[in-house]
Design an enzyme around this catalytic site. Structure first.
Site, short mmCIF file in Angstrom:
data_model
loop_
_atom_site.label_atom_id
_atom_site.label_comp_id
_atom_site.label_asym_id
_atom_site.label_seq_id
_atom_site.Cartn_x
_atom_site.Cartn_y
_atom_site.Cartn_z
N GLU A 87 0.85 -1.19 0.00
CA GLU A 87 0.00 0.00 0.00
C GLU A 87 0.89 1.24 0.00
O GLU A 87 1.85 1.34 0.77
CB GLU A 87 -0.87 -0.04 1.27
N VAL A 89 1.44 4.83 1.02
CA VAL A 89 0.95 5.78 2.02
C VAL A 89 1.56 7.15 1.72
O VAL A 89 2.78 7.31 1.74
CB VAL A 89 1.35 5.34 3.45
N ASP A 131 11.52 -2.61 15.84
CA ASP A 131 12.12 -1.34 15.44
C ASP A 131 11.07 -0.24 15.39
O ASP A 131 11.00 0.55 14.45
CB ASP A 131 12.80 -1.48 14.06
#
Length: 789
Positions: A87, A89, A131
């Protein structure tokens, strides 16, 4: 790479780069959409370890489906280039938006709450990010949504570290460091190079959230060594010292995330999410309706003299509202039958039952019982209306189809308040794997609503052997008859359970159900205890032998100890064990029954309130809650529960008996006699013992004596038991006659209910009565068995 075409993707522009690959903006020419295109550099793709790590990232991220986690579209290879598409973004990283003095409280909560929600969702799938940092959180251009990125450093929590990532990190994270993570946001255990679990992410969330509130990180250092030392040794600054105007509770939430020892932190990201959600609702002055809080179940109330659940907590039983911050309430609606054969309705009911039982074994879930949800079969009610009536946040609906030896189950999970789909899935298996299939569906559902499976729950869900369809059919049909709680229903249920056992002697649920059925039948007087005991004991022992971690098996053992052996202490121990393994309304029902017989009225009411929460549309559960309220001398509330039960099922006779008993104690004798007449009409059974008792309480002595005479005739004909005469004598004040009848009952090992009926209290000081209680192994009367305040 820019301008090139790989497969059907046109690379448009470079977005960024990290230790695990370069990221580009690309156009998918087939679907005509733009995607993020992550490429593993050639020198890394040629390294088997790095390639394996890349592929693991793809599988890890692909397992996630959450609005605040970047969605992976595909994993591909073209012209020797390994890449994945995700996706796209559009927006800015959180670290680019962070003000120097931190976000205002409302903006912080609007960003932090969905971040915690996303991490909680990943953790339920066993995925640890490792992370988490502001650079890995994107805020969309509209500013109304966050996306947690870069799960490339994630690992499955149960997996071994095979890539050497537990060793000390290098000085900069732009190199391919040996320890995974970003120094400022590392947990102490990660900085020490130790194995990490999901609680390491919770520490990282704490660092992020502290920075988002204050504008700077809680641990600093001029060099990497100084930074590591601060993370390992220095206490986190108090948030109130930096931003005294923010709620103190927020400081507590973040401070606990930053504890050095993992066991001292919040134990799940879901806990963090719920606390932030509460703060968000408080800050916006919206009444609390967070997803984890369901509407109250129908008719549920609490004793005013003590907090609800206090009795059970005192007895060591977890009350789910109090284990609480992670509790989710859901109901599974009857599954539609899409089988081509027209006679497969029972199979859809069986799959429904299996899914319910699988979900009931998961800690953190409150699952509405079968009897309540069956009322919505074929309904045209909207899902939000059903959710409100059941007091749940989520509804599961779906279908099942059996074609030959294959079974296909389709299901979707819906937010009951919004009617929005949270998850959907379709499964196909061998029909003999129906139990294992429903455990798999249960795991997925729990993950979709952020319930973390404990190792014990995982073990219970995994213990699902194959079952022959014919065996399972007999078992399900037995349960359907048993639900009716009638003498005829008991006989039919036993017939089906025994057929299931004959078909497969290793099928533990049928043994457990058979034992429970015999125990209840003996208590109701449908079969003698002498006849029932050997069958119940044999079935309960076999159930426990075959399934030692089954809540039903321990429930069966509890029933034997209670109804057959009259060993109340052992029965309580077994009920408590059963409740540890399965949150079932029927187990709470049995436990409440035991507690009431022991005179522990508060705890009995607590247990039935839990049963009502799990089975809110069941007249049986409301009726029995009313009986235990009657035993606790809360007659007004007993009337209340009787009326709720009657509203749910006006044709259920037992509710009118309860109503009559409670109204008689309020002095409403005419109404009580009318209610009991309605019981006799619906049941088709005249009960002169209780009618005589009501007449005696109403002062109608001659009519009560006439009822006693009729009862004596029935006893001689073998239509009633001798013990029933005690109730009329009790109402008439004939204590000598009452004691005589009870002594005969004790000699024959026939139980009664000494702590239910108020009139027995005048016998508590009688030595003969004490001897009767001792013979029948009832506990001695104490303050807890007297009328409650």
């Amino acid at each position: 790479m820019i301008g090139q075409r790989l497969s059907h993707y046109e690379v448009i522009a470079k977005i960024g780069a990290g230790g695990m690959g370069e990221v580009y903006r690309a156009r998918d020419t087939r679907l005509e959409r733009e995607v993020a295109f992550k490429v593993l550099p050639e020198e890394m793709a040629s390294n088997p370890m790095r390639l394996s790590r890349f592929q693991r990232e793809a599988k890890t991220v692909a397992a996630l489906n959450h609005p605040n986690i970047v969605t992976i579209h595909s994993v591909e290879e073209a012209e020797g280039v390994h890449f994945l598409t995700m996706e796209l973004v559009t927006g800015k990283a959180l670290d680019e938006l962070l003000p120097s003095d931190g976000f205002p409280l409302d903006r912080f909560l609007a960003l932090a709450t969905p971040i915690a929600d996303a991490v909680a969702s990943a953790h339920t799938r066993g995925i640890v990010h490792r992370d988490l940092k502001p650079a890995n959180v994107m805020v969309t251009d509209e500013g109304d949504r966050v996306k947690v990125l870069d799960f490339g450093l994630a690992k499955l929590s149960a997996a071994d570290d095979l890539d050497g990532s537990s060793q000390l990190m290098t000085m900069t994270m732009t190199q391919e460091g040996l320890i995974v993570g970003t120094p400022y946001y590392m947990s102490p255990e990660q900085a020490r190079g130790e194995a990490v679990d999901h609680r390491s992410d919770i520490f990282s969330l704490g660092v992020m959230f502290f920075e988002m509130v204050t504008g700077h990180r809680p641990f600093e250092g001029a060099t990497a060594i100084e930074l590591m030392s601060a993370i390992l040794k220095d206490p986190a600054p108090a948030l109130s010292d930096v931003r005294p105007e923010v709620p103190r509770h927020l400081g507590s939430v973040i401070g606990r995330c930053l504890e050095k020892a993992p066991e001292d932190r919040h134990q799940t990201a879901l806990d963090v999410y719920n606390k932030l959600r509460d703060l968000e609702l408080e800050a916006s002055a919206v009444p609390p309706q967070a997803p984890r809080v369901g509407k109250p179940a129908v008719g549920r109330a609490t004793l005013q003299s003590t907090p609800a659940g206090a009795g059970l907590r005192k007895a060591g039983i977890d009350v789910s509202d109090d284990v609480g911050e992670t509790m989710r309430k859901l109901a599974v609606l009857p599954l539609l039958d899409h089988s081509p054969d027209s006679d497969q309705d029972w199979f859809a009911a069986g799959v429904h039952e299996a899914l319910l039982r699988a979900l009931q074994q998961i800690d953190g879930l409150q699952v509405t019982s079968r009897t309540s949800v069956l009322r919505y079969r074929g309904t045209d009610k909207l899902l939000p209306e059903i959710g409100s009536e059941l007091g749940v946040e989520y509804l599961v609906e779906g279908s099942v189809a059996r074609v030959g030896d294959r079974i296909r189950v389709s299901a979707q999970l819906v937010d009951a308040s919004t009617d929005h789909q949270v998850w959907s899935g379709e499964y196909e298996r061998d029909v003999r794997d129906v139990l294992a299939l429903q455990s798999e569906v249960a795991r997925t559902i729990s993950g979709a609503i952020h319930v973390v499976l404990t190792p014990e729950a995982e073990a219970r869900l995994s213990a699902n052997p194959q079952v022959d369809p014919d065996t399972y059919e007999q078992y399900v049909r037995g349960l359907q008859h048993f639900d009716r709680v009638t003498k005829a229903g008991f006989r039919k249920s036993v017939e089906f359970f025994e057929q299931a056992i004959a078909s497969d002697p290793e099928f533990a649920p049928a043994h457990a159900a058979l034992a429970i059925a015999y125990g209840i039948a003996a208590e109701y007087g449908w079969i003698s205890r002498e006849q029932a005991a050997p069958r119940a004991v044999r079935a309960a022992d076999q159930a426990l032998h075959l399934a030692p971690k089954s809540g039903d098996a321990h429930h069966a053992q509890a029933g034997v100890a209670f109804h057959m052996d009259r060993d109340f202490a052992k029965a309580e121990e077994r009920y408590r064990k059963a409740l540890e393994l399965s949150s079932s309304a029927y187990i709470y029902f049995g436990y409440g029954w035991l507690l009431s017989q022991m005179g522990r009225h508060h705890e009995a009411v607590d247990a039935l309130e839990r049963a009502v929460e799990l089975d809110p549309r069941s007249p049986l559960m409301h009726g029995d809650l009313g009986w235990w309220l009657y035993g606790a001398r809360h007659f007004e509330r007993a009337v209340e529960e009787a009326r709720i039960a009657i509203d749910l099922d006006p044709q259920q006779p037992e509710s009118y008996w309860l109503l009559a008993a409670a109204q008689s104690q309020q002095g409403e004798f005419t109404r009580a006699l009318d209610a009991f007449t309605r019981y006799e009409e619906l049941s088709g059974d005249a009960v002169p013992s209780f009618r005589g008792y009501l007449l005696a309480l109403a002062g109608q002595h001659d009519a009560a004596v006439s009822a006693l005479e009729e009862l004596e005739k029935r006893i001689k004909r073998g239509e009633s038991q001798r013990i029933e005469a005690a109730q009329i004598h009790l109402g008439l004040g004939n204590d000598e006659k009452t004691l005589e009848v009870l002594e005969e009952a004790a000699e024959a090992n026939v139980s009664f209910q000494p702590y239910l009926w108020p009139e027995y209290e005048r016998l508590f000081g009688e030595p003969r009565f004490a001897h009767i209680l001792e013979r029948l192994r009832y506990p001695k009367p104490s303050r807890t068995t007297q009328a409650l305040p």
